[in-house]
Design an enzyme around this catalytic site. Structure first.
Site, PDB file in Angstrom:
ATOM      1  CG  LEU A   1      -1.798  -1.219   1.333  1.00 22.16           C
ATOM      2  CD1 LEU A   1      -3.186  -0.600   2.405  1.00 22.16           C
ATOM      3  CD2 LEU A   1      -3.231  -1.241   0.388  1.00 22.16           C
ATOM      4  CB  SER A   2       1.999   2.921   1.736  1.00 24.45           C
ATOM      5  OG  SER A   2       3.276   4.146   1.391  1.00 24.45           O
ATOM      6  CB  ALA A   3       6.805   1.787  -1.112  1.00 23.07           C
TER       7      ALA A   3
END
Length: 515
Positions: free
Chosen positions: A174-176
């Site tokens: 979902l996020s990085a």
């Protein structure tokens, strides 16, 4: 156990271990983490005991008989741990050997010095490879401590040119913290000047906002937005730890922008948007002479980071680069994707997006049909990118272009023969599937690769894809693709050779032209 397995190694870059790159990098990152724990003296077991435990686990997982494990262990001990063999190692007179348990924890000063050294090395690498070409962007990369924005990650990993995935949901990222190459590339596209107001969509770890703050300086101001409370909380904490004071972190839907400090001289999206649905708020909150940099997904899985500037009542591209980002989610411009399992066991999957009308049920048995081959005569050099061909196909084919991911056993069994070891681009139509393939050849005394199409469920789709590949090669391969966002009510664009319109639910019309 002693060979070079870095991404530039001949074994990895086009070599026999190319398909194991992700696996090897995962081991390398785990090894760096383990080494960092050892240096800090926080291991409860000896370093070699921990390594042996992992090695035996993987040998058992591979099903190696104990006799083979014993043989390999002896060889490994001689090659890697030769100092333990009395005939192979004699300590120098007066020397002492340090046990793992005796390693002292790193001091804060040492950590800071190592971080500075690693930051400098990363900035120099990005400069030398041509990604960074301005002194201001290089200075920002040297100044901002990335490791403070990815707590718990070893220093070496924090400054490696790799993305760091920070949030997952059911195995989906979902996020990085984006790959530094992509971060630097987009900063160069944005062209920030001191004193500017900047809006960032997608706060993530806060690292990119810190770089923007450095570029705009103390007289500038950065607003960064994210949809998740845990991400904005983490970003605020990291920015405070890095002593970055001119960034405002907002919890909200990035697709709506933020009117508080509008208009902005620069707007950058570090989340992916859909070309047929560019948020109107971003364009309205930009100054007339401002610049928008946004990674756009174009009719399927093809994405490019595009820099736009206003030209009258339209926005025109000033350059574009290939990239991929996490999509907008949880808001008015949510961009969902789904993964179709074409084999029932995950060996071959297809990623599709909301605007692609794909009949999942009809595709379930597509690969059970024998594949037909069409070879196009279109050649590529070994280092030549396929990005512009992919862009053409995603525009020209009714279904756009999807990403087909393949596990190694599906290739070894002959079920599929995709363009790359991981898979490649694919097209669908009424239960038929066609994907790109390559075969080596010679041209003008040099090694080349011919592009082909393999179709399942009918020859017509493969023939159509092959025709489009030849059309691109003959008419537009030497041209440059440009992008344009046209306002509501603008006259429709007449389709023609090398000109396409991407329609979507948004108010604006997106045009792609080869000129």
């Amino acid at each position: 156990m002693t060979v070079d397995t870095s991404p530039s190694s001949p074994l990895i870059d086009g070599g026999p271990l190319a398909d194991l790159t992700d696996w090897l990098q995962a081991f390398e990152q785990a090894g760096r983490h383990l080494a960092d724990l050892a240096r800090r003296g926080t291991l409860e077991r000896g370093l070699r005991a921990v390594l042996a435990h992992h090695v035996i686990f993987h040998w058992n997982r591979l099903g190696l008989p104990y006799t083979e494990q014993s043989t390999v262990a002896e060889l490994a001990k001689e090659v890697v741990m030769a100092e333990e063999h009395p005939a192979a190692f004699t300590p120098a007179e007066g020397s002492t050997r340090t046990r793992v348990g005796e390693v002292k924890a790193e001091t804060t000063d040492t950590t800071a010095a190592d971080a500075e050294r690693l930051r400098a090395a990363l900035a120099e690498r990005l400069r030398d490879q041509g990604t960074v070409h301005t002194k201001r962007v290089e200075a920002a990369l040297r100044a901002v401590p990335r490791h403070l924005f990815v707590p718990g990650v070893p220093l070496e990993a924090a400054y490696a040119d790799e993305p760091i995935y920070t949030k997952h949901d059911g195995g989906v990222s979902l996020s990085a913290a984006s790959q530094p190459t992509i971060v630097a590339m987009m900063l160069e596209q944005l062209q920030v000047h001191p004193g500017q107001r900047i809006l960032e969509l997608g706060a993530g770890t806060g690292y990119n906002a810190a770089l923007l703050a450095h570029l705009t300086g103390t007289n500038g101001r950065v607003t960064t937005i994210d949809v998740d409370d845990d991400l904005t909380t983490g970003a605020r904490a990291a920015l405070a730890a890095a002593d970055v004071r001119n960034v405002r972190v907002v919890l909200g839907d990035g697709a709506l922008g933020d009117a508080t400090d509008a208009p902005y001289e620069r707007i950058i999206a570090t989340v992916g948007a859909w070309a047929g649905n560019v948020p109107t708020a971003w364009l309205r909150q930009l100054t007339p002479d401002g610049r928008l940099v946004v990674p756009l997904r174009l009719r399927g899985s093809v994405s490019r980071s595009i820099a736009f500037e206003c030209d009258g009542d339209r926005w025109v591209s000033r350059g574009s680069e290939m990239c991929t980002f996490m999509p907008l989610r949880g808001g008015v411009n949510d961009d969902p994707r789904r993964i179709l399992d074409l084999t029932g066991d995950g060996a071959v999957t297809l990623q599709t997006n909301q605007e692609q009308a794909v009949d999942a049920a009809a595709l379930e048995g597509a690969l059970t049909h024998s594949g037909s081959e069409v070879w196009t005569g279109v050649l590529f050099g070994g280092s030549e990118s396929f990005e512009w061909l992919d862009l053409w196909l995603t525009c020209a084919m009714d279904s756009g272009l999807s990403r087909m991911t393949v596990e190694r056993p599906a290739i070894e069994s002959g079920l599929v023969r995709p363009q790359f070891g991981w898979g490649g681009p694919a097209v669908t139509a009424e239960g038929a599937l066609a994907y790109l393939a390559l075969r080596p050849t010679e041209a003008d005394g040099q090694r080349r690769y011919e592009v082909g199409v393999i179709g399942h469920g009918g020859d017509e789709l493969a023939d159509q894809v092959a025709t489009e590949i030849r059309t691109w090669d003959q008419t537009c391969r030497s041209r440059t693709a440009q992008f344009e966002i046209r306002p509501p009510g603008a006259d429709p664009i007449e389709p023609g050779p090398g000109r396409f319109t991407v329609e979507g639910p948004g108010d604006h019309r997106f045009v792609i032209s080869w000129i």
